[in-house]
Structures are given as structure tokens and as C-alpha cells.
Design an enzyme around this catalytic site. Structure first.
Site, PDB file in Angstrom:
ATOM      1  CG  HIS A   1      -6.942  -5.081   1.192  1.00  0.00           C
ATOM      2  ND1 HIS A   1      -7.362  -4.881   1.902  1.00  0.00           N
ATOM      3  CD2 HIS A   1      -5.099  -5.689   1.621  1.00  0.00           C
ATOM      4  CE1 HIS A   1      -6.504  -4.172   2.851  1.00  0.00           C
ATOM      5  NE2 HIS A   1      -5.535  -4.911   2.845  1.00  0.00           N
TER       6      HIS A   1
ATOM      7  CG  HIS B   1      -1.434  -1.437   1.490  1.00  0.00           C
ATOM      8  ND1 HIS B   1      -2.887  -1.255   0.397  1.00  0.00           N
ATOM      9  CD2 HIS B   1      -2.293  -2.389   2.206  1.00  0.00           C
ATOM     10  CE1 HIS B   1      -3.937  -2.465   0.512  1.00  0.00           C
ATOM     11  NE2 HIS B   1      -3.061  -2.907   1.827  1.00  0.00           N
TER      12      HIS B   1
END
Lengths: 332, 332
Positions: free
Chosen positions: B220, B58
Site C-alpha cells: 500500500h 491488488h
């Protein structure tokens, strides 16, 4: 196509709209069409103005390097297209603080043509112009024709060093010398993993089968020096850094700045994996890394890939790299 | 697959290697495996320590928000996987300056489980712990179950505000109150245009046909609230901002901060095109944009897409947003 856009023909103007809205007090338009943008505090009296420009689609390329300690203005072309000479001329007048204006931009035919025209227009109005054309892309021409090379991510170092020199009040000759020095000591090699799609065309600029890579690719998808099966990050870093170091041929003990730049779709994590090996290779060659930059600095829309730039620094360039700079996209 | 990686199992550790190499003086490892990283100046005596953590993939998410005026430490999991309770506990001890430690992280099962375990371990060692679980993703649960929502890009506002409060010496109760306030006033909606490929798996996390979009997608690749034909940037901005504003239900005249965040492969230009419409929509609703952020702040590897976060600010939060902060990825 996986683009978040409206009418392709409005793309660039909508981006400019948004930049002016999101970052008040940063830049202002020098023309009604807003394709010539200059620092909000332009002109800085007695200071050299630096004007850059090029096609859109490279953000934060060009635009992002207008600000304190950076460039004074930018002429904004359509995607991957040169701005017009009039737009460059308007940016020139708007940044002219009486100490002359330096043009710094990448070596592409349309840009050279239009900046040269603008230079003639500015000289007629009594504005002193000097020009440094950036040529850091190793893959784009052999060393014996290095003046024919294209300009790519090395622009970040040229803008930073020349911008710091202009900010502290150096003369036009000095600022031009420094931009030229940064350029002549910078080398870049890129790798592409997927093509870019132009908003207006809706088609890829080139094709590259899945699982292949193009070493030496340009920031508009210009062909590189090698196409083949996608290799590991370390192998790619070796290829890019190796080509740079062969071209720079630095003595052991030299100090360098390194920039690992994402072309658009490559995750920041992968840029760090490339950085790791490139920095290790520099150390193995007895070179000291004085400054490191990792991130998206000059992109090619959503191209997957990266580039590595190495600049051979000395005390002068290190001081200029460390000087304060400020835009919404670059801070020092 | 278009990834610049080496052995997938070394991916995260190579990234950490590179981060420590590229940015000396920023962070240091609190464990031998270097999966617990803390500010180089940790512990800050008498200051609340803030520990975050989550899966890798991320960036600059989590790690990038460790620094001055931000978090004190981070526990780094594998790609899209929670860090272990031991790693969180080690980060906790390393940032503990005697004023207690605040845990701030996204609402995912594995993270909640491991942070709770670490909290028990820390309390046994006499460290006061408070926890704020972030729940800004509107699409992930209806308003009446807002505590079940996932945490996404709103983490940037929570880290920034709580980090500024910790830096100025606020108590643990106060820093926790501020993190909770930032979270409760933030809402995010995302859109995905292409899936992410996990380095280890080498396969997409989900499928999305070319030319389609998923509104409300998680970081995700969790399914969203609507899948359909790719719309224009303005239509997408309307959908995202509309869902946020219906959920926040702000009175006219309210002030907000807005963050348009790229998920990985979407060009900065396209984020600005989204920003343009979202900011226009806020103005149309009588809301004042106090601060704007546009760029890649919390990504999902190479996912194409974006998210919009709106936080309802007041004088307290605006002051905290404007306070100094410094990491290689975030400056104020």
C-alpha cells in the site's frame, strides 16, 4: 526513468537468459545467440511448424505464445525491432517437421522484409513456407486498405487457432487458412495514456500530456486516430468497441471472442472495468460473447493503456480456441 | 492521473460485475452486495473451507486465488481497505462444508480486527475457525518481532499450499498447520519506483522523486527500509534477495521456491531481469530452486516496482505446490 534494468544493450539477452532458467523444459535455443527459440520438443515430425517473431518489449507477446497448441518457434528482435532473416531462418529449420512451416507475424515493414527473406532461404532448402501477416489494428488504416493495417493483440487469437490446428495435424494449407481466417475476423482498437521509454534511448517514444489519451495508439506508440482529454472507462470502451463493431459489421446473433489487453502499466482492475462496458455493448448489439480474455497478453513495455480485440467466431474457431494450449504465459 | 475508471465510488463493484460476467462458473456471490465471493461449487461437503480477504487494488491478489485447489472464498474490501466482519462471516458460512474454516490473510490492523470479529460470529454458529495471519514482509519489522510483519506476496504460497491440502481432504488442524508452515518459511522484500494513486483520492499515496527507489516498500506504499537513487536491476535483486536470505538463514543444499512479482506498472521483461540475478544469487549460496514464478501475482494498482519472495520448501510443500489448481488467474 523508472526502469529496473542493467546495461540497456544486454536487456533482451538477460530476459532470454532468465526465461530459459525459470522455465526448464519449455523452450530451447536454435542458435548460439539464443535469438531463435523453439519448443523443447521441436521439431514435431509430420506436424506443421509455426514461426512468429517481432521486436522485444511486448511480453508475453510473441515468446509467450510458443508452446503446446501454440507456435513452434519465435525469432526475437531487439526492443521494438525486427529479428534478422537469419534468426527467422534458424527458427524455421528447427521447427520443420517435414509438413511445412507457417509464418504468422504482425504487419511491420522490417518484419515483412526479414520474414520474406527467410522464406526464400527456407524454400531453397526445400521447406514449404506459407505466410499470414496480421492486420487487426483498425486505427492504422481505413477499411478499404485493411491489408495495410498493423498487427497488434489479435495475434493471440491467430496463434491460438493456428497452433491448435497444427497440433492436431492439419496440413500447411489448412493451418494457413485458419490463421488467415482468425486474422480477417479480428479487429483491435487501443488507447494509450502514457508513453513507453525504450531502455537504450532512455526517452519516451512520444509525448502525451498528463490527463490526455490517444485512441487508436499502436503497440510501439504509433499515433492513433484521436487525441483528447482522458475520458471515463465507459466512454473509452464505447469508442474502442464502437470502432471495432463498425468495421466488423456483424449481423445480430453472431458469436464473438473478446480480449481486453493491458499495454503494461494499467491495473488488471481497470481492464475489467473496460471489459464490463465492452461486453455490455456487444450484448446490446445482439452479439453473444463466446469466450472472454482479460489481462496482459501483448504489451508495450510500461505504457499505460489497453486494447480491445473482438474476433467473430464460428464453430471451427471456437473449437480451436478451446483446444489445449500450454506455455508459461498462456494455458487452456 | 492516468486511470481508466468511471465514478471512483463504483470502481470495486464494477470490477466484481465484470469478473462475474467474464468468468461464468468460477465464483458466485454469497451476499447481495457481492462483496463475499465463493467458489461456484461451494460449500464442498467434508472439506475445509479457506476464506481470505483484504482491500481491493491488488489483483490478482486475494480474488484471483479463489478456485479449485486454492481458497474457497474471499471478502472484498474497498481499495486498500479491509472488508467488513459481516462480509467475512457470509463468506465463511458459504464455504462451510462441515469440516471447519481456515482464515488466511495479511497482517493489517483492519483485517485482523474484522476477521477476529467474524471468527467470533462463526464460532457462535458452531463453525470451527482457525486463523493464520501472514507475515512475510521482511522490511516491515525486525526478525525478533516477525509476528508484527505485514503480509505481502507470500500469500500466493500460503494459498497454494493450504488450498491443495484442503482440496485433498486434510483436517482443519492440518490445513492450518500447512498455511502456517508456508508462511513461516516465506520471506518477501519489495522495491517501489513510483507511487500508487487511489481512485477515490486521485492523489499519490506517497511521493517518490523520479529516479529514486524505495527498498522494502509495502503493497500500500508503506515506507521501506531504504530510499535512494535508483540502482541497476542486479543491485536491486542483490538487495532484496540478500535481505531475504539473511533473514531465512538457510543451510546450503536447501530447496526453495521463488516468486518475482510485479507491483503493477513494471514490465514482465524487467521482472525476468530481476529473476535472473536472484536465481543466480540463490545458486551461489548453494540453494536449489525447486519452482519459479514470475509475473503479476499481488499488485498495488499501478505502482512501478516488484517484490521477491523466497519460500524454503521440503517434500511436503513441493507436493502441495505441484498439486492441481485453477482460477482465471492461476493454473497449476
Amino acid at each position: 526513468m523508472k526502469k529496473i534494468i542493467n546495461q540497456p544493450e544486454n536487456f533482451v539477452d538477460e530476459v532470454i537468459d532468465a526465461l530459459l532458467l525459470a522455465h526448464p523444459g519449455w523452450i530451447k535455443a536454435a542458435t548460439e545467440d539464443r535469438r531463435a527459440l523453439v519448443r523443447a520438443d521441436a521439431p514435431k515430425l509430420g506436424r506443421v511448424g509455426i514461426v512468429t517473431g517481432g521486436g522485444s518489449g511486448h511480453m508475453p507477446g510473441f515468446l509467450g505464445y510458443v508452446g503446446e497448441g501454440l507456435c513452434g518457434g519465435v525469432a526475437v528482435g531487439n526492443v521494438f525491432s525486427s529479428p534478422s532473416s537469419e534468426q527467422i531462418f534458424e527458427a524455421t529449420k528447427a521447427v520443420n517437421g517435414g509438413a511445412g512451416v507457417l509464418y504468422v507475424y504482425g504487419n511491420y515493414g522490417g518484419d515483412v522484409f526479414n520474414f520474406d527473406l527467410a522464406s526464400d532461404m527456407a524454400e531453397l532448402e526445400g521447406i514449404d513456407i506459407k505466410t499470414v501477416v496480421l492486420t487487426d489494428d483498425v486505427a492504422s488504416a481505413p477499411a478499404e486498405r485493411s491489408a495495410d493495417r498493423r498487427g497488434v493483440a489479435g495475434m493471440v487469437f491467430a496463434f491460438k487457432c493456428a497452433g491448435a490446428a497444427a497440433e492436431r495435424g492439419d496440413s500447411l494449407d489448412e493451418v494457413a487458412r485458419i490463421a488467415g481466417k482468425a486474422n480477417s475476423r479480428s479487429r483491435t482498437m487501443g488507447v494509450g495514456l502514457s508513453p513507453t521509454i525504450l531502455p537504450a534511448a532512455g526517452k519516451p517514444t512520444f509525448t502525451l500530456p498528463d490527463g490526455e489519451m490517444e485512441i487508436g495508439i499502436g503497440i510501439h506508440g504509433e499515433p492513433g486516430s484521436h487525441r483528447g482529454k482522458l475520458e471515463t472507462a465507459d466512454e473509452i470502451a464505447d469508442r474502442l468497441t464502437g470502432a471495432i463493431l463498425r468495421d466488423l459489421a456483424l449481423p445480430k446473433g453472431s458469436r464473438v471472442a473478446i480480449l481486453v489487453n493491458g499495454l503494461g502499466a494499467t491495473p488488471l482492475e481497470e481492464l475489467y472495468v473496460l471489459y464490463r462496458r465492452a461486453a455490455g455493448m456487444l450484448a446490446d448489439q445482439g452479439l453473444a460473447v463466446a469466450r472472454s480474455y482479460v489481462g496482459e497478453y501483448v504489451t508495450s513495455l510500461e505504457m499505460a493503456g489497453a486494447s480491445i480485440t473482438v474476433m467473430h467466431v464460428d464453430d471451427e474457431l471456437e473449437t480451436l480456441l478451446a483446444a489445449p494450449a500450454r506455455s508459461p504465459f498462456f494455458r487452456e
